[in-house]
Design a protein around this motif. Structure first.
Motif, PDB file in Angstrom:
ATOM      1  N   HIS A 131       0.810  -1.223   0.000  1.00 55.59           N
ATOM      2  CA  HIS A 131       0.000   0.000   0.000  1.00 55.59           C
ATOM      3  C   HIS A 131       0.846   1.277   0.000  1.00 55.59           C
ATOM      4  O   HIS A 131       0.324   2.372   0.079  1.00 55.59           O
ATOM      5  N   ARG A 132       2.174   1.108  -0.103  1.00 62.67           N
ATOM      6  CA  ARG A 132       3.073   2.252  -0.111  1.00 62.67           C
ATOM      7  C   ARG A 132       3.593   2.498  -1.525  1.00 62.67           C
ATOM      8  O   ARG A 132       3.998   1.581  -2.222  1.00 62.67           O
ATOM      9  N   THR A 183       1.034   6.682   1.267  1.00 66.55           N
ATOM     10  CA  THR A 183       0.336   5.509   1.763  1.00 66.55           C
ATOM     11  C   THR A 183      -1.090   5.602   1.240  1.00 66.55           C
ATOM     12  O   THR A 183      -1.735   6.653   1.343  1.00 66.55           O
ATOM     13  N   GLN A 243      -4.890   3.710   1.160  1.00 71.71           N
ATOM     14  CA  GLN A 243      -5.813   2.747   1.762  1.00 71.71           C
ATOM     15  C   GLN A 243      -7.189   2.954   1.132  1.00 71.71           C
ATOM     16  O   GLN A 243      -7.655   4.102   1.037  1.00 71.71           O
ATOM     17  N   SER A 300      -1.582   9.230   3.672  1.00 72.18           N
ATOM     18  CA  SER A 300      -0.450  10.016   4.171  1.00 72.18           C
ATOM     19  C   SER A 300       0.588  10.204   3.071  1.00 72.18           C
ATOM     20  O   SER A 300       0.702   9.384   2.161  1.00 72.18           O
TER      21      SER A 300
END
Length: 141
Positions: free
Chosen positions: A82-83, A109, A111, A117
């Motif tokens: 997810h990064r 990041t 989600q 973020s």
């Protein structure tokens, strides 16, 4: 239905920035997202919440440049889960007439199809010199 693939989400966000598509930019972020910008500049710190990121951080950054001069190019995207690590170049003429040429990197990041973020890294010395020439060592003259 929009994809939730992290790489696609980040690329779509950068494309929205390049196009000046404010609704798509805003929609790219989770409501409680954060964005951290390094250094001790007026833009530095952690911006909390989608509205603060889009309206205050990105909005105030955009006002530092002459309209129509900003050129952003996404040069690399690396994904692990997810990064997403994205690298881009930013070239523009500052509102004060200075040339701005920076290489930036963001660790995003993602989600549920939204950016939650970002930690941005850039040459803050160049940013200070080009955009905030009245600052010396983080203090106004």
């Amino acid at each position: 239905m929009a994809t939730t693939d992290p790489k696609t989400v980040v690329i779509r966000y950068v494309e929205a920035v390049i196009a000046g598509d404010l609704p798509a930019i805003r929609n790219s972020f989770a409501e409680d997202a954060t964005w951290t910008y390094p250094g001790d500049l007026p833009l530095s710190g952690t911006w909390k919440g989608r509205d603060a990121i889009v309206d205050d951080f990105l909005g105030s950054a955009g006002a530092l440049f002459r309209p129509g001069t900003v050129v952003i190019e996404l040069t690399q995207v690396v994904v692990e889960g997810h990064r997403v690590v994205a690298e881009w170049t930013s070239d523009a003429i500052a509102a004060n007439g200075a040339e701005y040429h920076n290489r930036c990197l963001g660790v995003f990041t993602v989600q549920n199809g939204r950016i939650t973020s970002v930690r941005e890294y850039a040459d803050t010395r160049h940013t200070a010199d080009a955009l905030f020439p009245d600052l010396v060592n983080g203090q106004k003259q």
